[in-house]
Design a protein around this motif. Structure first.
Motif, mmCIF file in Angstrom:
data_model
loop_
_atom_site.group_PDB
_atom_site.id
_atom_site.type_symbol
_atom_site.label_atom_id
_atom_site.label_comp_id
_atom_site.label_asym_id
_atom_site.label_seq_id
_atom_site.Cartn_x
_atom_site.Cartn_y
_atom_site.Cartn_z
ATOM 1 N N GLY A 233 40.333 36.905 52.297
ATOM 2 C CA GLY A 233 39.653 37.362 51.082
ATOM 3 C C GLY A 233 40.442 38.446 50.374
ATOM 4 O O GLY A 233 40.576 38.433 49.139
ATOM 5 N N ARG A 234 40.974 39.395 51.140
ATOM 6 C CA ARG A 234 41.743 40.481 50.532
ATOM 7 C C ARG A 234 43.067 39.981 49.954
ATOM 8 O O ARG A 234 43.504 40.431 48.886
ATOM 9 C CB ARG A 234 41.965 41.573 51.567
ATOM 10 N N LEU A 235 43.707 39.037 50.636
ATOM 11 C CA LEU A 235 44.937 38.454 50.089
ATOM 12 C C LEU A 235 44.656 37.709 48.793
ATOM 13 O O LEU A 235 45.446 37.773 47.840
ATOM 14 C CB LEU A 235 45.573 37.509 51.106
ATOM 15 N N HIS A 236 43.543 36.991 48.763
ATOM 16 C CA HIS A 236 43.191 36.261 47.541
ATOM 17 C C HIS A 236 42.934 37.231 46.392
ATOM 18 O O HIS A 236 43.312 36.964 45.241
ATOM 19 C CB HIS A 236 41.964 35.385 47.779
ATOM 20 N N SER A 237 42.320 38.366 46.695
ATOM 21 C CA SER A 237 42.096 39.382 45.677
ATOM 22 C C SER A 237 43.417 39.877 45.111
ATOM 23 O O SER A 237 43.589 39.995 43.885
ATOM 24 C CB SER A 237 41.312 40.558 46.272
ATOM 25 N N LEU A 238 44.379 40.166 45.982
ATOM 26 C CA LEU A 238 45.706 40.595 45.530
ATOM 27 C C LEU A 238 46.363 39.516 44.676
ATOM 28 O O LEU A 238 46.989 39.807 43.656
ATOM 29 C CB LEU A 238 46.605 40.908 46.733
ATOM 30 N N GLN B 202 37.986 39.003 39.460
ATOM 31 C CA GLN B 202 37.483 39.210 40.822
ATOM 32 C C GLN B 202 36.073 38.624 41.000
ATOM 33 O O GLN B 202 35.703 38.200 42.089
ATOM 34 C CB GLN B 202 37.476 40.702 41.159
ATOM 35 N N LEU B 203 35.296 38.601 39.922
ATOM 36 C CA LEU B 203 33.937 38.052 40.002
ATOM 37 C C LEU B 203 33.932 36.528 40.075
ATOM 38 O O LEU B 203 33.024 35.928 40.641
ATOM 39 C CB LEU B 203 33.116 38.488 38.797
ATOM 40 N N GLN B 204 34.947 35.895 39.483
ATOM 41 C CA GLN B 204 34.936 34.436 39.343
ATOM 42 C C GLN B 204 34.786 33.713 40.674
ATOM 43 O O GLN B 204 34.105 32.686 40.755
ATOM 44 C CB GLN B 204 36.223 33.966 38.651
ATOM 45 N N ARG B 205 35.417 34.239 41.729
ATOM 46 C CA ARG B 205 35.399 33.531 43.003
ATOM 47 C C ARG B 205 34.050 33.621 43.701
ATOM 48 O O ARG B 205 33.600 32.658 44.328
ATOM 49 C CB ARG B 205 36.484 34.090 43.911
#
Length: 353
Positions: A178-183, A207-210
């Motif tokens: 999850g954190r990698l996807h945020s980056l 960030q909200l889209q996911r």
């Protein structure tokens, strides 16, 4: 129709096409290029010069002289490569930069005239634009390398922190991915802007889209919409990820009314503006998810407090505070703008012994 071709010098000419002399045709082409040619005999006496760069012009009285033509610094090196070409019968060259940041390449080589005499052909090419492109490319590569190292350092820090606070491999992988996807999402915005950074509201939307792609009105975005630096964009995106995950877990982003207010303010400072990012969440509103945990039972460690209170402020040279008081969760991150950071680095360099 007959024709002839000189393969050695790659010139083809139709027989009888003599309206203009070959030298005149070449001179016309040279005028439209950044190339100058000079021909000399084996005693290095000038026979022909065409399209000399501005500032390197013969005075019209007598044969050109290297010293008067190019100046002493260049003429010495030019004489050397011409002599080398005569002795070895191989081309020799050098490059030089003149005032005005113009760069030229000098190439000397021997040629044979129709009567068999040896001549020295010097080609002078303006490579200023080529060198400027190389300089820009090197600068871009250094920037990419620098940003890649920063990104790897962030990932390493996230991996270590996630591992310390995960009960098992599955929990680690879930949080780490999850954190990698945020980056990754924040990095996409930075890349799309040609590495200038990302707008604050774009970061919030991305960030909200996911996690809440169909939620309308669950979050209220207020304040300014500054362009954040690439580094700040990655870390603010990560902060939003941690806070969004917590809000989704406790149902506050699926509440019928806005439970979350996020804002960004440019705050005037004596040295320039600072940026204040605030996330305010009403944890008394419980969402409709049956698995939602009672909001009032939120604990700091479940909000990614280590990321929010220690890692993020240190990464953007700022200050952060996470408070959970009664029915409200409040996170505030205050950090410097790019101009202030540059001033701080300049002052640090100036005071360094």
């Amino acid at each position: 129709m007959s024709g002839r071709q000189a393969k050695q010098n790659r010139i083809w000419e139709r027989a009888g096409a003599g309206e203009l002399r070959r030298s005149e045709l070449l001179a016309m082409a040279l005028k439209r290029s950044d190339i100058c040619v000079a021909l000399q005999n084996d005693a290095l006496e000038y026979l022909f010069v065409a399209n000399a760069p501005e500032g390197w012009q013969a005075d019209g009285e007598g044969a050109p002289d290297d010293g008067a033509f190019f100046g002493p610094a260049i003429s010495g090196r030019l004489s050397e490569i011409r002599k080398n070409a005569l002795q070895s019968d191989e081309p020799d060259q050098f490059e030089t930069v003149i005032p005005g940041d113009r760069c030229f390449r000098f190439i000397a080589e021997t040629v044979r005239s129709t009567d068999g005499a040896t001549r020295v052909l010097t080609t002078i090419i303006d490579i200023s634009e080529e060198r400027r492109r190389e300089t820009v490319l090197r600068s871009l590569l250094r920037e990419v390398s620098h940003r890649s190292k920063n990104l790897l350092a962030i990932i390493q820090s996230i991996a270590a922190m996630t591992a310390r606070h995960s009960s098992d491999t599955e929990a680690f992988l879930q949080k780490f991915r999850g954190r990698l996807h945020s980056l990754s999402m924040s990095q996409d915005l930075v890349t799309d802007s040609n590495w200038r950074g990302a707008l604050f509201r774009d970061l919030v939307d991305r960030q909200l889209q996911r996690y809440v792609p169909e939620t309308v009105g669950a979050i209220s975005v207020r304040g300014d919409n500054p362009l954040l630096t690439p580094n700040a964009s990655l870390h603010i995106g990560l902060a939003l990820h941690e806070l969004i995950i917590n809000a989704v877990t406790h149902g506050n982003l699926t509440a019928p009314s806005s439970a979350v207010t996020v804002s960004c303010q440019l705050v005037p400072d004596s040295d320039g503006d600072r940026i204040e990012f605030t996330w305010r969440e009403d944890v008394s509103l419980k969402g409709q998810q049956p698995e939602a945990v009672e909001p009032v039972a939120i604990e700091k460690q479940r909000v990614g407090a280590l990321v929010l209170e220690r890692i993020l402020p240190a990464s953007v040279n700022g200050r952060a505070k996470l408070e959970i008081d009664g029915d409200e969760l409040l996170y505030r991150l205050d950090f410097e703008t790019e101009s202030q950071s540059q001033k701080g680095r300049s002052a640090s360099s100036a005071n360094r012994p």
